[in-house]
Scaffold this motif. Structure first.
Motif, PDB file in Angstrom:
ATOM      1  N   ALA A  37       0.809  -1.228   0.000  1.00  0.00           N
ATOM      2  CA  ALA A  37       0.000   0.000   0.000  1.00  0.00           C
ATOM      3  C   ALA A  37       0.843   1.280   0.000  1.00  0.00           C
ATOM      4  O   ALA A  37       0.646   2.136  -0.876  1.00  0.00           O
ATOM      5  CB  ALA A  37      -0.985  -0.021   1.162  1.00  0.00           C
ATOM      6  N   PRO A  38       1.786   1.459   0.929  1.00  0.00           N
ATOM      7  CA  PRO A  38       2.554   2.713   0.889  1.00  0.00           C
ATOM      8  C   PRO A  38       3.443   2.827  -0.348  1.00  0.00           C
ATOM      9  O   PRO A  38       3.669   3.939  -0.842  1.00  0.00           O
ATOM     10  CB  PRO A  38       3.389   2.679   2.177  1.00  0.00           C
ATOM     11  CG  PRO A  38       3.403   1.261   2.604  1.00  0.00           C
ATOM     12  CD  PRO A  38       2.151   0.632   2.074  1.00  0.00           C
ATOM     13  N   ALA A  72       4.421   5.728  -5.282  1.00  0.00           N
ATOM     14  CA  ALA A  72       4.661   5.723  -6.727  1.00  0.00           C
ATOM     15  C   ALA A  72       3.666   6.620  -7.463  1.00  0.00           C
ATOM     16  O   ALA A  72       4.029   7.295  -8.428  1.00  0.00           O
ATOM     17  CB  ALA A  72       4.586   4.299  -7.265  1.00  0.00           C
ATOM     18  N   VAL A  73       2.420   6.643  -7.000  1.00  0.00           N
ATOM     19  CA  VAL A  73       1.404   7.469  -7.640  1.00  0.00           C
ATOM     20  C   VAL A  73       1.634   8.953  -7.348  1.00  0.00           C
ATOM     21  O   VAL A  73       1.551   9.793  -8.250  1.00  0.00           O
ATOM     22  CB  VAL A  73      -0.014   7.033  -7.183  1.00  0.00           C
ATOM     23  CG1 VAL A  73      -1.071   8.043  -7.606  1.00  0.00           C
ATOM     24  CG2 VAL A  73      -0.342   5.654  -7.728  1.00  0.00           C
ATOM     25  N   LEU A  74       1.956   9.276  -6.097  1.00  0.00           N
ATOM     26  CA  LEU A  74       2.106  10.681  -5.702  1.00  0.00           C
ATOM     27  C   LEU A  74       3.442  11.291  -6.099  1.00  0.00           C
ATOM     28  O   LEU A  74       3.530  12.486  -6.340  1.00  0.00           O
ATOM     29  CB  LEU A  74       1.914  10.827  -4.191  1.00  0.00           C
ATOM     30  CG  LEU A  74       0.515  10.491  -3.662  1.00  0.00           C
ATOM     31  CD1 LEU A  74       0.477  10.644  -2.153  1.00  0.00           C
ATOM     32  CD2 LEU A  74      -0.533  11.365  -4.335  1.00  0.00           C
ATOM     33  N   LYS A  75       4.479  10.481  -6.129  1.00  0.00           N
ATOM     34  CA  LYS A  75       5.820  11.000  -6.432  1.00  0.00           C
ATOM     35  C   LYS A  75       6.395  10.217  -7.605  1.00  0.00           C
ATOM     36  O   LYS A  75       7.239   9.340  -7.430  1.00  0.00           O
ATOM     37  CB  LYS A  75       6.717  10.869  -5.204  1.00  0.00           C
ATOM     38  CG  LYS A  75       6.241  11.694  -4.035  1.00  0.00           C
ATOM     39  CD  LYS A  75       7.278  11.725  -2.952  1.00  0.00           C
ATOM     40  CE  LYS A  75       6.818  12.652  -1.865  1.00  0.00           C
ATOM     41  NZ  LYS A  75       7.883  13.399  -1.286  1.00  0.00           N
ATOM     42  N   LYS A  76       5.941  10.559  -8.778  1.00  0.00           N
ATOM     43  CA  LYS A  76       6.327   9.818  -9.981  1.00  0.00           C
ATOM     44  C   LYS A  76       7.838   9.828 -10.227  1.00  0.00           C
ATOM     45  O   LYS A  76       8.391   8.902 -10.764  1.00  0.00           O
ATOM     46  CB  LYS A  76       5.584  10.361 -11.184  1.00  0.00           C
ATOM     47  CG  LYS A  76       4.083  10.134 -11.061  1.00  0.00           C
ATOM     48  CD  LYS A  76       3.367  10.426 -12.330  1.00  0.00           C
ATOM     49  CE  LYS A  76       1.883  10.375 -12.223  1.00  0.00           C
ATOM     50  NZ  LYS A  76       1.254   9.468 -11.363  1.00  0.00           N
ATOM     51  N   TRP A 119       8.917   9.749   4.765  1.00  0.00           N
ATOM     52  CA  TRP A 119       8.225   9.992   3.494  1.00  0.00           C
ATOM     53  C   TRP A 119       8.991  10.941   2.572  1.00  0.00           C
ATOM     54  O   TRP A 119       9.160  10.669   1.390  1.00  0.00           O
ATOM     55  CB  TRP A 119       6.831  10.545   3.777  1.00  0.00           C
ATOM     56  CG  TRP A 119       6.007  10.689   2.541  1.00  0.00           C
ATOM     57  CD1 TRP A 119       5.824  11.829   1.814  1.00  0.00           C
ATOM     58  CD2 TRP A 119       5.262   9.672   1.880  1.00  0.00           C
ATOM     59  NE1 TRP A 119       4.997  11.586   0.751  1.00  0.00           N
ATOM     60  CE2 TRP A 119       4.633  10.271   0.758  1.00  0.00           C
ATOM     61  CE3 TRP A 119       5.050   8.327   2.112  1.00  0.00           C
ATOM     62  CZ2 TRP A 119       3.823   9.556  -0.115  1.00  0.00           C
ATOM     63  CZ3 TRP A 119       4.237   7.623   1.240  1.00  0.00           C
ATOM     64  CH2 TRP A 119       3.641   8.228   0.152  1.00  0.00           C
ATOM     65  N   ASN A 120       9.482  12.040   3.091  1.00  0.00           N
ATOM     66  CA  ASN A 120      10.132  13.052   2.254  1.00  0.00           C
ATOM     67  C   ASN A 120      11.656  13.008   2.307  1.00  0.00           C
ATOM     68  O   ASN A 120      12.311  13.919   1.816  1.00  0.00           O
ATOM     69  CB  ASN A 120       9.648  14.454   2.635  1.00  0.00           C
ATOM     70  CG  ASN A 120       8.227  14.685   2.199  1.00  0.00           C
ATOM     71  OD1 ASN A 120       7.846  14.300   1.098  1.00  0.00           O
ATOM     72  ND2 ASN A 120       7.425  15.279   3.067  1.00  0.00           N
ATOM     73  N   SER A 121      12.217  11.993   2.910  1.00  0.00           N
ATOM     74  CA  SER A 121      13.679  11.923   2.982  1.00  0.00           C
ATOM     75  C   SER A 121      14.196  10.804   2.083  1.00  0.00           C
ATOM     76  O   SER A 121      13.436   9.961   1.632  1.00  0.00           O
ATOM     77  CB  SER A 121      14.121  11.667   4.420  1.00  0.00           C
ATOM     78  OG  SER A 121      13.768  10.357   4.818  1.00  0.00           O
ATOM     79  N   ASN A 122      15.476  10.832   1.831  1.00  0.00           N
ATOM     80  CA  ASN A 122      16.112   9.790   1.029  1.00  0.00           C
ATOM     81  C   ASN A 122      17.414   9.337   1.682  1.00  0.00           C
ATOM     82  O   ASN A 122      18.342   8.953   0.995  1.00  0.00           O
ATOM     83  CB  ASN A 122      16.396  10.279  -0.394  1.00  0.00           C
ATOM     84  CG  ASN A 122      15.141  10.368  -1.210  1.00  0.00           C
ATOM     85  OD1 ASN A 122      14.268   9.510  -1.109  1.00  0.00           O
ATOM     86  ND2 ASN A 122      15.019  11.413  -2.003  1.00  0.00           N
ATOM     87  N   GLY A 123      17.487   9.370   2.986  1.00  0.00           N
ATOM     88  CA  GLY A 123      18.718   9.050   3.681  1.00  0.00           C
ATOM     89  C   GLY A 123      18.877   7.575   3.992  1.00  0.00           C
ATOM     90  O   GLY A 123      18.085   6.717   3.579  1.00  0.00           O
ATOM     91  N   MET A 124      19.902   7.295   4.759  1.00  0.00           N
ATOM     92  CA  MET A 124      20.239   5.923   5.119  1.00  0.00           C
ATOM     93  C   MET A 124      19.175   5.300   6.026  1.00  0.00           C
ATOM     94  O   MET A 124      18.910   4.100   5.929  1.00  0.00           O
ATOM     95  CB  MET A 124      21.616   5.876   5.788  1.00  0.00           C
ATOM     96  CG  MET A 124      22.196   4.490   5.890  1.00  0.00           C
ATOM     97  SD  MET A 124      22.425   3.635   4.297  1.00  0.00           S
ATOM     98  CE  MET A 124      23.824   4.490   3.629  1.00  0.00           C
TER      99      MET A 124
END
Length: 154
Positions: free
Chosen positions: A17-18, A23-27, A93-98
């Motif tokens: 689900a998440p 994928a839908v919200l952040k293409k 949700w909005n991060s891309n860290g380790m």
């Protein structure tokens, strides 16, 4: 459980689900900076095998729950792991860290591996190991590469 695992289907729905919402919200939310074709191929093989084997029990390859109250343990542990997975999705949700890379790769691996062990389901265990090694490697390398690029550009 016979050939179909309803609990496994529910677990897969919670895990997916998440990912689908993201994928839908952040293409353009995920960029694969780590290019390792063999690792990517084995990750995908392990991923889809785990997803299928969580739901479908292949006859003569799984031995079902092997101790008393194993179903309760299965549901409690996987429920806790799924809840922690959802919490990490919300927190990262909005991060891309380790932290995001590790939590969102280790937890599903733990779910698949634990499910395989508690069901004595050999193909799921093997698929979980393949998926886990490759997914954690790719996720961590991507996080490290992204962080290094951010530091250089930032």
């Amino acid at each position: 459980m016979d050939w179909f695992n309803y609990y496994g289907l529910a677990i897969m729905a919670v895990i997916m689900a998440p990912n689908i919402i993201y994928a839908v919200l952040k293409k353009d939310g995920y960029k694969n900076a780590y290019k390792n074709k063999p690792a990517e191929i084995f990750e995908q093989i392990g991923r889809y095998a785990c997803m299928a084997l969580m739901v479908f029990n292949v006859p003569y390859t799984y031995f079902n729950f092997w101790f008393e109250h194993a179903l309760t343990v299965y549901l409690c542990v996987n429920g806790a792991l799924c809840l922690s997975y959802l919490i990490f999705w919300i927190v990262c949700w909005n991060s891309n860290g380790m932290l995001k890379a590790l939590s969102l790769s280790v937890i599903p691996t733990a779910i698949f591996l634990f499910s395989g062990v508690i069901l004595a389901y050999i193909p799921l265990i093997a698929a979980a190991v393949i998926f886990g090694v490759c997914h954690i490697l790719i996720s961590c390398k991507n996080a490290a590469t992204t962080n290094n690029t951010d530091e250089i550009n930032g």
